[in-house]
Design a protein around this motif. Structure first.
Motif, PDB file in Angstrom:
ATOM      1  N   PHE A  55       0.968  -1.300  -0.114  1.00  0.00           N
ATOM      2  CA  PHE A  55      -0.072  -0.143  -0.014  1.00  0.00           C
ATOM      3  C   PHE A  55       0.882   1.254   0.027  1.00  0.00           C
ATOM      4  N   ILE A  56       0.404   2.253  -0.541  1.00  0.00           N
ATOM      5  CA  ILE A  56       0.796   3.601  -0.278  1.00  0.00           C
ATOM      6  C   ILE A  56      -0.059   4.781  -0.057  1.00  0.00           C
ATOM      7  N   ARG A  57       0.436   5.596   0.639  1.00  0.00           N
ATOM      8  CA  ARG A  57      -0.717   6.721   0.973  1.00  0.00           C
ATOM      9  C   ARG A  57      -0.471   7.895   0.123  1.00  0.00           C
ATOM     10  N   ALA A  58      -1.749   8.205  -0.365  1.00  0.00           N
ATOM     11  CA  ALA A  58      -1.863   9.282  -1.220  1.00  0.00           C
ATOM     12  C   ALA A  58      -2.959  10.300  -0.840  1.00  0.00           C
ATOM     13  N   GLU A  59      -2.923  11.589  -0.388  1.00  0.00           N
ATOM     14  CA  GLU A  59      -3.723  12.504  -0.087  1.00  0.00           C
ATOM     15  C   GLU A  59      -4.230  13.347  -0.936  1.00  0.00           C
ATOM     16  N   THR A  60      -5.211  14.298  -0.788  1.00  0.00           N
ATOM     17  CA  THR A  60      -5.735  15.140  -1.529  1.00  0.00           C
ATOM     18  C   THR A  60      -6.767  14.577  -2.561  1.00  0.00           C
ATOM     19  N   GLU A  61      -7.855  15.101  -3.272  1.00  0.00           N
ATOM     20  CA  GLU A  61      -8.681  14.767  -4.014  1.00  0.00           C
ATOM     21  C   GLU A  61      -8.127  13.889  -5.374  1.00  0.00           C
ATOM     22  N   GLN A  62      -7.220  14.745  -6.134  1.00  0.00           N
ATOM     23  CA  GLN A  62      -6.832  13.947  -7.081  1.00  0.00           C
ATOM     24  C   GLN A  62      -5.558  12.982  -7.188  1.00  0.00           C
ATOM     25  N   ARG A  63      -4.682  13.254  -6.188  1.00  0.00           N
ATOM     26  CA  ARG A  63      -3.453  12.583  -5.938  1.00  0.00           C
ATOM     27  C   ARG A  63      -3.751  10.974  -6.121  1.00  0.00           C
ATOM     28  N   PRO A  64      -4.437  10.168  -5.434  1.00  0.00           N
ATOM     29  CA  PRO A  64      -4.713   8.802  -5.438  1.00  0.00           C
ATOM     30  C   PRO A  64      -5.145   8.253  -7.106  1.00  0.00           C
ATOM     31  N   THR A  65      -5.857   9.010  -7.890  1.00  0.00           N
ATOM     32  CA  THR A  65      -6.416   8.842  -9.369  1.00  0.00           C
ATOM     33  C   THR A  65      -4.994   9.066  -9.992  1.00  0.00           C
ATOM     34  N   VAL A  66      -4.098  10.133  -9.802  1.00  0.00           N
ATOM     35  CA  VAL A  66      -2.940  10.520 -10.768  1.00  0.00           C
ATOM     36  C   VAL A  66      -2.074   9.444 -10.464  1.00  0.00           C
ATOM     37  N   LEU A  67      -1.825   9.109  -9.387  1.00  0.00           N
ATOM     38  CA  LEU A  67      -0.875   7.851  -8.866  1.00  0.00           C
ATOM     39  C   LEU A  67      -1.097   6.717  -9.392  1.00  0.00           C
ATOM     40  N   GLY A  68      -2.452   6.148  -9.608  1.00  0.00           N
ATOM     41  CA  GLY A  68      -3.004   5.068 -10.307  1.00  0.00           C
ATOM     42  C   GLY A  68      -2.723   4.988 -11.836  1.00  0.00           C
ATOM     43  N   LEU A  69      -3.001   6.202 -12.104  1.00  0.00           N
ATOM     44  CA  LEU A  69      -2.853   6.163 -13.576  1.00  0.00           C
ATOM     45  C   LEU A  69      -1.478   6.153 -14.155  1.00  0.00           C
ATOM     46  N   ILE A  70      -0.644   6.686 -13.369  1.00  0.00           N
ATOM     47  CA  ILE A  70       0.805   6.734 -13.818  1.00  0.00           C
ATOM     48  C   ILE A  70       1.501   5.289 -13.353  1.00  0.00           C
ATOM     49  N   ALA A  71       0.831   4.424 -12.407  1.00  0.00           N
ATOM     50  CA  ALA A  71       1.505   3.067 -12.046  1.00  0.00           C
ATOM     51  C   ALA A  71       0.902   2.271 -12.802  1.00  0.00           C
ATOM     52  N   SER A  72       0.075   2.569 -13.790  1.00  0.00           N
ATOM     53  CA  SER A  72      -0.516   1.482 -14.655  1.00  0.00           C
ATOM     54  C   SER A  72      -0.307   1.759 -15.940  1.00  0.00           C
ATOM     55  N   GLY A  73       0.501   2.664 -16.387  1.00  0.00           N
ATOM     56  CA  GLY A  73       0.983   3.086 -17.619  1.00  0.00           C
ATOM     57  C   GLY A  73      -0.005   3.965 -18.399  1.00  0.00           C
ATOM     58  N   ARG A  74      -0.983   4.542 -17.638  1.00  0.00           N
ATOM     59  CA  ARG A  74      -2.063   5.242 -18.494  1.00  0.00           C
ATOM     60  C   ARG A  74      -1.852   6.895 -18.455  1.00  0.00           C
ATOM     61  N   MET A  75      -0.846   7.425 -17.658  1.00  0.00           N
ATOM     62  CA  MET A  75      -0.572   8.751 -17.390  1.00  0.00           C
ATOM     63  C   MET A  75       1.198   8.824 -17.616  1.00  0.00           C
ATOM     64  N   ARG A  76       1.741   9.741 -18.478  1.00  0.00           N
ATOM     65  CA  ARG A  76       3.235  10.119 -18.398  1.00  0.00           C
ATOM     66  C   ARG A  76       3.311  10.834 -17.193  1.00  0.00           C
ATOM     67  N   PRO A  77       4.475  10.404 -16.354  1.00  0.00           N
ATOM     68  CA  PRO A  77       4.919  11.351 -15.282  1.00  0.00           C
ATOM     69  C   PRO A  77       5.602  12.591 -15.900  1.00  0.00           C
ATOM     70  N   ASP A  78       5.697  13.620 -15.326  1.00  0.00           N
ATOM     71  CA  ASP A  78       6.568  14.746 -15.619  1.00  0.00           C
ATOM     72  C   ASP A  78       8.019  14.496 -15.614  1.00  0.00           C
ATOM     73  N   SER A  79       8.255  13.896 -14.687  1.00  0.00           N
ATOM     74  CA  SER A  79       9.710  13.341 -14.456  1.00  0.00           C
ATOM     75  C   SER A  79       9.650  11.900 -13.896  1.00  0.00           C
ATOM     76  N   GLY A  80      10.894  11.350 -13.903  1.00  0.00           N
ATOM     77  CA  GLY A  80      11.182   9.925 -13.617  1.00  0.00           C
ATOM     78  C   GLY A  80      10.688   8.830 -14.471  1.00  0.00           C
ATOM     79  N   THR A  81      10.776   7.839 -13.868  1.00  0.00           N
ATOM     80  CA  THR A  81      10.536   6.515 -15.013  1.00  0.00           C
ATOM     81  C   THR A  81       9.578   5.488 -14.392  1.00  0.00           C
ATOM     82  N   VAL A  82       8.954   4.940 -15.132  1.00  0.00           N
ATOM     83  CA  VAL A  82       8.204   3.729 -14.884  1.00  0.00           C
ATOM     84  C   VAL A  82       8.441   2.622 -15.581  1.00  0.00           C
ATOM     85  N   THR A  83       8.749   1.430 -15.225  1.00  0.00           N
ATOM     86  CA  THR A  83       9.203   0.377 -15.708  1.00  0.00           C
ATOM     87  C   THR A  83       8.413  -0.913 -15.563  1.00  0.00           C
TER      88      THR A  83
END
Length: 223
Positions: free
Chosen positions: A31-59
């Motif tokens: 599990f990972i903690r993510a607060e605020t209204e948008q942050r959980p969805t944004v993190l989920g989108l990035i972790a599943s390859g559906r949104m590009r991060p502005d920096s860093g890598t997802v492999t």
């Protein structure tokens, strides 16, 4: 499989998602903690390859391959992206997902599938009012019907109320079945499940900073 997020951020100065690193892999629930209204969805989108991060890598398995991530990682119950409308009956949700999985999807097939889980009594119930643990069980079981899915990113199950230990144990069961499980939660739920046996937790995200506006619909299709 192994999914790794390294030095990932989103938004100006990381306002949407601060710099973070996380790994989730087959056979483990994290599990990972993510607060605020948008942050959980944004993190989920990035972790599943559906949104590009502005920096860093997802492999995935050491390779930066967003297409493989989208095929092999299911994004489950992400608000405004992959969550079913609250007034839709459970049977209709099941029928639609059976269709997406290439299976017979008539009301009879939906009822039969729910009966196998012990939830056929919910077939006409709006999904927005069912028990949170039942919701997580149904949506996760539907997600793994798709042949290539090897990992699940479950977004903010705590927003539906109920006891965190119910849906966290379900996440752990999926890990025992060999899936890679990442569950994105708020602070209160994180405090509860961090005390449970065999819990693995990721580095917590900071609550600080206002979330800038991000429209997930403008990114890759979440399905």
């Amino acid at each position: 499989m192994r999914v790794a997020l390294q030095n990932v951020t989103k938004g100006r100065r990381g306002q949407v998602l601060p710099t973070m690193d996380i790994v989730f892999e087959s056979g483990h629930a994290r599990f990972i903690r993510a607060e605020t209204e948008q942050r959980p969805t944004v993190l989920g989108l990035i972790a599943s390859g559906r949104m590009r991060p502005d920096s860093g890598t997802v492999t995935i398995d050491g390779v930066a391959d967003a297409g493989a991530l989208r095929r092999r990682v299911a994004l489950v119950d992400a608000p405004a992206v992959s969550d079913p409308p609250p007034d839709v009956a459970v049977g209709a949700v099941v029928g639609e997902e059976l269709m997406f999985a290439g299976r017979p999807a008539t009301p009879r097939h939906a009822r039969r599938w729910l009966r196998m889980l012990g939830f056929d009594d919910l077939i006409r119930t709006p999904i927005g009012v069912i028990d949170p643990a039942a919701r997580v069980r149904i949506l996760c079981e539907l997600a793994v019907l798709r042949a290539e899915v090897e990992a699940l990113v479950l977004v903010a199950p705590d927003r539906h109320g109920g006891r965190p230990d119910g849906w966290w144990r379900i996440a752990s069961e999926f890990a025992d079945r060999g899936y890679a499980m990442l569950v994105i939660v708020g602070g209160a739920a994180a405090a509860v499940i961090s005390t449970m046996p065999e819990t693995v937790h990721a580095e917590h995200l900071s609550d600080a900073g206002a979330a800038a506006q991000v429209t997930p619909a403008a990114e890759e299709d979440a399905r």
